[in-house]
Design a protein around this motif. Structure first.
Motif, PDB file in Angstrom:
ATOM      1  N   GLY A 178     -14.907  54.966 -10.582  1.00  0.00           N
ATOM      2  CA  GLY A 178     -15.586  55.363 -11.813  1.00  0.00           C
ATOM      3  C   GLY A 178     -16.311  54.148 -12.379  1.00  0.00           C
ATOM      4  N   VAL A 179     -16.695  54.239 -13.646  1.00  0.00           N
ATOM      5  CA  VAL A 179     -17.507  53.170 -14.238  1.00  0.00           C
ATOM      6  C   VAL A 179     -16.797  51.813 -14.155  1.00  0.00           C
ATOM      7  CG1 VAL A 179     -18.581  52.358 -16.363  1.00  0.00           C
ATOM      8  CG2 VAL A 179     -18.699  54.777 -15.764  1.00  0.00           C
ATOM      9  N   THR A 180     -15.515  51.764 -14.564  1.00  0.00           N
ATOM     10  CA  THR A 180     -14.820  50.474 -14.585  1.00  0.00           C
ATOM     11  C   THR A 180     -14.670  49.901 -13.180  1.00  0.00           C
ATOM     12  OG1 THR A 180     -13.668  51.091 -16.609  1.00  0.00           O
ATOM     13  CG2 THR A 180     -12.664  49.342 -15.303  1.00  0.00           C
ATOM     14  N   GLY A 181     -14.249  50.726 -12.224  1.00  0.00           N
ATOM     15  CA  GLY A 181     -14.084  50.261 -10.842  1.00  0.00           C
ATOM     16  C   GLY A 181     -15.410  49.758 -10.280  1.00  0.00           C
ATOM     17  N   ALA A 182     -16.473  50.519 -10.514  1.00  0.00           N
ATOM     18  CA  ALA A 182     -17.787  50.135  -9.975  1.00  0.00           C
ATOM     19  C   ALA A 182     -18.272  48.831 -10.603  1.00  0.00           C
ATOM     20  CB  ALA A 182     -18.803  51.254 -10.224  1.00  0.00           C
ATOM     21  N   GLU A 183     -18.054  48.680 -11.921  1.00  0.00           N
ATOM     22  CA  GLU A 183     -18.523  47.449 -12.584  1.00  0.00           C
ATOM     23  C   GLU A 183     -17.800  46.216 -12.031  1.00  0.00           C
ATOM     24  OE1 GLU A 183     -20.062  49.131 -16.921  1.00  0.00           O
ATOM     25  OE2 GLU A 183     -18.288  47.869 -16.898  1.00  0.00           O
ATOM     26  N   PHE A 184     -16.475  46.315 -11.873  1.00  0.00           N
ATOM     27  CA  PHE A 184     -15.744  45.145 -11.365  1.00  0.00           C
ATOM     28  C   PHE A 184     -16.058  44.887  -9.890  1.00  0.00           C
ATOM     29  CE2 PHE A 184     -13.095  45.587 -15.190  1.00  0.00           C
ATOM     30  CZ  PHE A 184     -13.057  44.256 -15.586  1.00  0.00           C
ATOM     31  N   LEU A 232      -7.240  45.570  -7.823  1.00  0.00           N
ATOM     32  CA  LEU A 232      -7.513  45.949  -9.214  1.00  0.00           C
ATOM     33  C   LEU A 232      -7.407  47.465  -9.328  1.00  0.00           C
ATOM     34  CD1 LEU A 232      -8.595  45.535 -12.118  1.00  0.00           C
ATOM     35  CD2 LEU A 232     -10.894  45.674 -11.159  1.00  0.00           C
ATOM     36  N   MET A 233      -6.541  47.925 -10.209  1.00  0.00           N
ATOM     37  CA  MET A 233      -6.372  49.359 -10.411  1.00  0.00           C
ATOM     38  C   MET A 233      -7.303  49.815 -11.543  1.00  0.00           C
ATOM     39  SD  MET A 233      -4.148  50.157  -8.184  1.00  0.00           S
ATOM     40  CE  MET A 233      -3.905  51.862  -8.669  1.00  0.00           C
ATOM     41  N   ALA A 234      -8.177  50.762 -11.227  1.00  0.00           N
ATOM     42  CA  ALA A 234      -9.102  51.285 -12.251  1.00  0.00           C
ATOM     43  C   ALA A 234      -9.107  52.798 -12.124  1.00  0.00           C
ATOM     44  CB  ALA A 234     -10.495  50.704 -12.039  1.00  0.00           C
ATOM     45  N   VAL A 280     -23.920  51.836 -17.153  1.00  0.00           N
ATOM     46  CA  VAL A 280     -22.961  51.283 -16.204  1.00  0.00           C
ATOM     47  C   VAL A 280     -23.473  49.882 -15.878  1.00  0.00           C
ATOM     48  CG1 VAL A 280     -21.767  51.633 -14.025  1.00  0.00           C
ATOM     49  CG2 VAL A 280     -22.678  53.614 -15.260  1.00  0.00           C
ATOM     50  N   PHE A 281     -22.656  48.859 -16.177  1.00  0.00           N
ATOM     51  CA  PHE A 281     -23.124  47.476 -16.049  1.00  0.00           C
ATOM     52  C   PHE A 281     -22.897  46.948 -14.640  1.00  0.00           C
ATOM     53  CE2 PHE A 281     -22.807  48.080 -20.558  1.00  0.00           C
ATOM     54  CZ  PHE A 281     -23.782  47.265 -21.116  1.00  0.00           C
TER      55      PHE A 281
END
Ligand SMILES: Cc1cc2nc3c(=O)[nH]c(=O)nc-3n(C[C@H](O)[C@H](O)[C@H](O)COP(=O)(O)OP(=O)(O)OC[C@H]3O[C@@H](n4cnc5c(N)ncnc54)[C@H](O)[C@@H]3O)c2cc1C
Length: 474
Positions: free
Chosen positions: A191-197, A275-277, A359-360
């Motif tokens: 999702g957004v967080t996983g993709a950003e990291f 990293l768990m997102a 999405v950053f």
């Protein structure tokens, strides 16, 4: 003479502190009870730290990909390999945490200046008009309120077989304690967080494997945008495992392949860190909400209407604990709306149609209004145009090859109803489209406003121009 309205806000993130500022401005007596520091997760662990980390990642990508523009790294004439550019993650994270703390301090000073009382501690409701604050110094304070705003946010979801240890198996709140770049970061969740990291750590120089349970990354976003991003990810060397659900993550040692991620098809992925997102859980347990008459949904989120009222009279809620749209900007607006409504100021109910989000990743993906999915499902009627940035003069000059501008307009009237921008700094470019959607202007009005030549925003005007005839023909 009418008595001053006493408002108690539980939670000092954007939902809580922005509400406090509005309520103080309108003359209320405001107390904020906050557990972790003003600014909340948004400032201390989520939004601000991640975007500060991403600022460094952007410089890394720009540098690494500057060869095409004739940049040579090192002394003039020397032809150093691009991989000489490195990052000191310890320094980066020091900067990240210092900046977050300073931002929280700024908010604390601002609230003090506006006369808001801040009580560091844990708040819970004792009925709809009373908040009990267990203060950080061990004391307890009972606060009577004419109205209460619940803005307690959310925390990272933890899977039973993938428990973060803060060293190698991490939540997004724990990554800033790292002082060395992970050799191989496995990111679970696309999702957004996983993709950003995943995007940021690839740029910073880690080997990254992104484990996605869906057939593509960012399942909630525009499909064309997600496809562009996934192509860029793979081109930069990221491994994207699609349709792969992680069933467990376990620690296998202290160095090298220190974590093992098991997938539901029997495969395993080894990495140095994981990293768990995998989503967020609302902070609504143990707050006395249901006892106070506040209805929660099956996910534990507080049910609210469009002016942030809960099912209990006098109790409002804002932000991630409501699950309406988990963005700092939405949390802040829900909080302000609650106070405007409560204190009798002019207020419009929350409208999600004009919320822009971003999405950053690199490139960024910014969206506003109706989406292609809404059009294809028949939920709304719109015509669409998509312009690849490859044809944009500024993009060519800057060596930008990936991305596009997409616009949606109402057939007949030509009103702009939505848009997607995939580009570097799409978060800035979407504003023109957001303004168009919010003000209900037409594609012709958007097309007729001057844009800078050369500029990527020129593609927004060009897309609007191309829609001129299509809105009539549709
Ligand atoms: C990694 C990541 C990056 C993000 N990036 C962005 C972004 O770039 N842009 C964007 O718009 N959104 C972003 N978000 C979403 C954004 O962070 C949230 O939507 C926002 O924090 C919600 O604000 P809030 O006020 O509801 O809650 P929070 O910011 O979580 O604040 C809640 C506060 O309540 C306190 N609290 C909780 N329980 C109690 C209690 N019982 N008593 C007292 N205090 C309590 C907490 O300590 C906290 O201070 C991101 C999220 C994540 C996970």
């Amino acid at each position: 003479m009418s008595r001053v309205t006493r408002i108690v806000i539980v939670g000092g993130g954007p939902g809580g502190y922005e509400a406090a500022l509005v309520a103080a401005q309108l003359g209320a007596e405001v107390t904020v009870v906050d557990r972790d520091g003003l600014g909340g997760s948004a400032v201390l662990t989520d939004c601000v730290p991640s975007k500060t980390l991403i600022a460094t990642a952007e410089v890394m990508t720009d540098t690494a990909e500057s060869g095409e523009l004739g940049v040579r790294l090192g002394a003039a004439g020397a032809d150093l390999p691009q991989d000489r550019v490195g990052v000191d993650l310890g320094k980066v994270n020091e900067r990240v945490t210092a900046l977050a703390r300073a931002q929280s301090d700024d908010i604390t000073s601002r609230l003090a200046r506006e006369g808001v009382t801040v009580l560091p501690g844990l708040g819970r409701l004792d009925g709809p008009t009373k908040v009990v604050a267990e203060l950080a110094d061990g004391r307890q304070e009972v606060l009577d309120a004419d109205a209460v705003l619940v803005a307690t946010g959310a925390h990272p979801r933890v899977l039973p077989d993938a428990r973060p240890d803060g060293e190698r198996i991490l939540t997004w709140e724990q990554v800033y304690a790292l002082d060395h770049l992970p050799e191989h970061l496995v990111v679970v969740g696309s999702g957004v967080t996983g993709a950003e990291f995943a995007s940021a750590y690839t740029s910073l120089g880690s080997k990254v494997t992104l484990v996605s349970s869906r057939d593509r990354v960012l399942p909630g976003e525009d499909q064309d945008a997600a496809t562009v991003l996934e192509d860029v990810f793979r081109r930069r060397g990221m491994t994207v495992l699609s349709k792969s659900r992680a069933t467990s993550v376990r620690r296998a040692g202290d160095s090298g392949a220190a974590v093992v991620v098991s997938l539901d098809d029997g495969r395993t992925v080894e990495g140095s860190h994981c990293l768990m997102a995998v989503g967020s859980v609302p902070n609504t347990e143990g707050l006395g909400l249901e006892q106070a008459g506040v209805r929660l949904d099956e996910g534990g989120f507080v049910e609210v209407d469009r002016v942030s009222r809960t099912s209990a009279t006098g109790v409002y809620a804002a932000g991630d604990c409501t699950g309406v749209l988990m963005l700092a900007s939405v949390a802040a607006m829900q909080g302000r709306i609650a106070m405007w409504h409560l204190l009798g100021d002019a207020v419009s109910p929350l409208s999600l149609r004009s919320v822009s989000s971003n999405v950053f990743t690199d490139p960024e993906i910014a969206t506003v209004g109706w989406s292609q999915r809404d059009v294809e499902s028949g939920e709304t009627d719109a015509v669409m145009v998509k312009l690849p940035l490859a044809t944009n003069a500024r993009a060519k000059m800057q060596g930008v090859h990936d991305g596009f501008v997409k616009l949606f307009a109402r057939p007949g009237s030509g009103t702009v109803v939505g848009g997607v921008v995939v580009a570097p700094r799409a978060s800035e470019l979407i504003h023109a489209v957001a303004l168009a959607v919010d003000a209900r202007i037409t594609v012709d009005q958007l097309a007729h406003s001057f844009t800078i030549y050369p500029s990527i925003s020129g593609s927004v005007a060009e897309a609007a121009r191309q829609l001129h005839t299509r809105v009539w023909r549709a």
